[in-house]
Design an enzyme around this catalytic site. Structure first.
Site, PDB file in Angstrom:
ATOM      1  N   ASN A  10       0.956  -1.298   0.353  1.00  0.00           N
ATOM      2  CA  ASN A  10      -0.393   0.179   0.021  1.00  0.00           C
ATOM      3  C   ASN A  10       0.918   1.543  -0.082  1.00  0.00           C
ATOM      4  O   ASN A  10       1.428   1.764   0.925  1.00  0.00           O
ATOM      5  CB  ASN A  10      -0.941   0.231   0.787  1.00  0.00           C
ATOM      6  CG  ASN A  10      -1.554   0.845   1.353  1.00  0.00           C
ATOM      7  OD1 ASN A  10      -1.752   2.024   0.817  1.00  0.00           O
ATOM      8  ND2 ASN A  10      -2.089   1.591   2.752  1.00  0.00           N
ATOM      9  N   TRP A  11       1.421   2.007  -1.192  1.00  0.00           N
ATOM     10  CA  TRP A  11       2.151   3.174  -1.488  1.00  0.00           C
ATOM     11  C   TRP A  11       1.082   4.360  -0.393  1.00  0.00           C
ATOM     12  O   TRP A  11       2.090   4.811  -0.014  1.00  0.00           O
ATOM     13  CB  TRP A  11       1.809   3.063  -2.538  1.00  0.00           C
ATOM     14  CG  TRP A  11       2.548   2.395  -4.380  1.00  0.00           C
ATOM     15  CD1 TRP A  11       3.338   1.113  -2.870  1.00  0.00           C
ATOM     16  CD2 TRP A  11       3.548   2.477  -4.691  1.00  0.00           C
ATOM     17  NE1 TRP A  11       4.237   0.551  -3.641  1.00  0.00           N
ATOM     18  CE2 TRP A  11       4.092   1.071  -4.652  1.00  0.00           C
ATOM     19  CE3 TRP A  11       3.651   3.391  -5.551  1.00  0.00           C
ATOM     20  CZ2 TRP A  11       4.757   1.427  -6.419  1.00  0.00           C
ATOM     21  CZ3 TRP A  11       3.941   3.387  -7.295  1.00  0.00           C
ATOM     22  CH2 TRP A  11       4.743   2.221  -7.581  1.00  0.00           C
ATOM     23  N   LYS A  12       0.333   4.286   0.329  1.00  0.00           N
ATOM     24  CA  LYS A  12      -0.482   5.314   0.134  1.00  0.00           C
ATOM     25  C   LYS A  12      -0.311   6.465  -0.559  1.00  0.00           C
ATOM     26  O   LYS A  12      -0.676   6.559  -1.754  1.00  0.00           O
ATOM     27  CB  LYS A  12       0.525   5.736   1.596  1.00  0.00           C
ATOM     28  CG  LYS A  12      -0.654   4.109   2.448  1.00  0.00           C
ATOM     29  CD  LYS A  12       0.419   4.874   4.045  1.00  0.00           C
ATOM     30  CE  LYS A  12      -0.080   3.157   4.717  1.00  0.00           C
ATOM     31  NZ  LYS A  12       0.279   2.769   6.011  1.00  0.00           N
ATOM     32  N   HIS A  95      -9.349   1.421   4.773  1.00  0.00           N
ATOM     33  CA  HIS A  95      -8.126   1.610   5.288  1.00  0.00           C
ATOM     34  C   HIS A  95      -8.320   2.790   6.658  1.00  0.00           C
ATOM     35  O   HIS A  95      -9.296   3.359   6.641  1.00  0.00           O
ATOM     36  CB  HIS A  95      -7.346   1.987   4.231  1.00  0.00           C
ATOM     37  CG  HIS A  95      -5.836   2.136   5.318  1.00  0.00           C
ATOM     38  ND1 HIS A  95      -5.172   2.500   6.254  1.00  0.00           N
ATOM     39  CD2 HIS A  95      -4.600   1.367   5.031  1.00  0.00           C
ATOM     40  CE1 HIS A  95      -4.241   2.587   6.514  1.00  0.00           C
ATOM     41  NE2 HIS A  95      -3.459   1.433   5.529  1.00  0.00           N
ATOM     42  N   GLU A  97      -7.004   5.445   8.105  1.00  0.00           N
ATOM     43  CA  GLU A  97      -6.321   6.593   7.190  1.00  0.00           C
ATOM     44  C   GLU A  97      -7.688   6.981   6.604  1.00  0.00           C
ATOM     45  O   GLU A  97      -8.053   8.058   7.505  1.00  0.00           O
ATOM     46  CB  GLU A  97      -4.979   6.117   6.978  1.00  0.00           C
ATOM     47  CG  GLU A  97      -3.886   6.025   7.369  1.00  0.00           C
ATOM     48  CD  GLU A  97      -3.032   5.609   7.091  1.00  0.00           C
ATOM     49  OE1 GLU A  97      -2.880   5.904   5.661  1.00  0.00           O
ATOM     50  OE2 GLU A  97      -1.666   5.006   7.280  1.00  0.00           O
ATOM     51  N   GLU A 167      -5.019  -4.325  10.467  1.00  0.00           N
ATOM     52  CA  GLU A 167      -4.423  -4.135  10.293  1.00  0.00           C
ATOM     53  C   GLU A 167      -4.559  -3.172  11.649  1.00  0.00           C
ATOM     54  O   GLU A 167      -5.456  -2.105  11.587  1.00  0.00           O
ATOM     55  CB  GLU A 167      -4.257  -3.185   9.616  1.00  0.00           C
ATOM     56  CG  GLU A 167      -3.722  -3.255   7.756  1.00  0.00           C
ATOM     57  CD  GLU A 167      -3.995  -2.423   6.762  1.00  0.00           C
ATOM     58  OE1 GLU A 167      -2.445  -2.492   6.645  1.00  0.00           O
ATOM     59  OE2 GLU A 167      -3.754  -1.419   7.158  1.00  0.00           O
ATOM     60  N   GLY A 173       3.183   2.581  10.525  1.00  0.00           N
ATOM     61  CA  GLY A 173       3.315   3.196  10.784  1.00  0.00           C
ATOM     62  C   GLY A 173       4.995   4.060  12.045  1.00  0.00           C
ATOM     63  O   GLY A 173       5.025   4.575  11.834  1.00  0.00           O
ATOM     64  N   SER A 213       3.172  -2.443  10.287  1.00  0.00           N
ATOM     65  CA  SER A 213       5.073  -2.364  10.487  1.00  0.00           C
ATOM     66  C   SER A 213       5.706  -4.012   9.912  1.00  0.00           C
ATOM     67  O   SER A 213       6.787  -4.725  10.468  1.00  0.00           O
ATOM     68  CB  SER A 213       5.215  -2.318  11.731  1.00  0.00           C
ATOM     69  OG  SER A 213       4.573  -0.786  12.002  1.00  0.00           O
ATOM     70  N   GLY A 234       2.712  -1.140   4.452  1.00  0.00           N
ATOM     71  CA  GLY A 234       2.703   0.307   3.410  1.00  0.00           C
ATOM     72  C   GLY A 234       4.505   0.432   3.834  1.00  0.00           C
ATOM     73  O   GLY A 234       4.935   0.286   2.478  1.00  0.00           O
ATOM     74  N   GLY A 235       5.643   1.832   4.397  1.00  0.00           N
ATOM     75  CA  GLY A 235       6.403   1.610   4.456  1.00  0.00           C
ATOM     76  C   GLY A 235       7.479   0.753   3.493  1.00  0.00           C
ATOM     77  O   GLY A 235       8.572   1.625   2.678  1.00  0.00           O
TER      78      GLY A 235
END
Ligand code: 13P
Length: 249
Positions: A10-12, A95, A97, A167, A173, A213, A234-235
């Site tokens: 997930n590149w966000k 998500h 966010e 999640e 993150g 994470s 993510g990251g």
């Protein structure tokens, strides 16, 4: 039949279109693994150039969000028809966010899930508890509620093809990955919940990811759990590390 693992990035809100092309170029030799489904969920504006760059590889380009109407006066939104036409198969829905910053609710998540299925898109349906909820011991109740509303009016045949991403919000993150036991416990409870809504066959078919994470070092143990069918990353999906996560064995 064993469930095929699905490992999605997930590149966000990262990567301009030209950066997206170079990231796909960098990652494509690293993420080769026919045993797992590999998905890069990218910002809407990156979908077409990333798809072009990923042609002929095992990478599926997915979306990070979608609206629950086909077209009309919804300024700024992206419709399922647009995603379909761009060649997208997977779309992240709900998500945390989006729930936190863009007022998405279990009800809008359900509308989006139904719309995704209507157009042959596979939703990656997100759920997860806050730190307060975990500390209050209501994690499983909370997740069950999210799942039950997300799947309202979804048929068993549709549900079998869905992907759920568990999640925990406190793990996103933060570098604070859930323990393998915590992640497995909730993913197992989600499978039980799906079994209650539908039946055993649906519970066994649905794929449940862990996200929060995930790194090259935590992936092998997480993905070896009986109820964890991959990850939503993510990251680490923006780095060559993603290749190690995809080839976690
Ligand atoms: P991180 O892997 O950066 O914690 O993000 C997880 C996530 O939100 C994926 O959807």
């Amino acid at each position: 039949m064993a469930r095929k693992k699905i490992i999605a990035g997930n590149w966000k809100m990262n990567m301009t279109p030209s950066e997206a092309v170079s990231l796909v170029e960098t990652l494509k030799p690293l993420v080769v693994n026919d045993e797992v489904d590999v998905v890069f969920c990218v910002p809407a504006i990156d979908i077409i150039p990333a798809t072009e760059a990923a042609k002929g590889t095992n990478i599926n380009i997915g979306a990070e969000n979608m609206y629950f109407e086909e077209k009309g006066a919804y300024t700024g939104e992206i419709s399922p028809l647009m995603l379909k036409d761009a060649g997208v198969k997977y779309v992240i829905i709900g998500h945390s966010e989006r729930r936190e910053y863009f007022a998405e609710t279990d009800e809008t998540v359900n509308k989006k899930v139904l719309k995704a299925f209507e157009h042959g898109l596979t939703p990656i349906i997100c759920c997860g508890e806050s730190l307060t909820q975990r500390e209050q011991g209501i994690t499983i109740d909370w997740i069950r509620q999210q799942i039950k509303i997300a799947f309202l009016n979804v048929t068993a045949d549709q549900a079998k093809t869905a992907v759920i991403a568990y999640e925990p919000i406190w793990a996103i993150g933060t570098g604070k990955v859930a323990t393998t036991e915590q992640a497995e416990e909730v993913c197992a409870a989600i499978r039980v919940c799906i079994g209650e809504i539908y039946d055993q066959a649906t519970a066994e078919a649905i794929r449940i990811q862990y996200g929060g994470s995930v790194s090259a070092s935590s992936a092998p143990e997480l993905f070896a759990q009986p109820n964890i069918d991959g990850g939503l990353v993510g990251g680490a999906s923006l780095k060559p590390d993603f290749g190690k996560i995809v080839n976690y064995k």
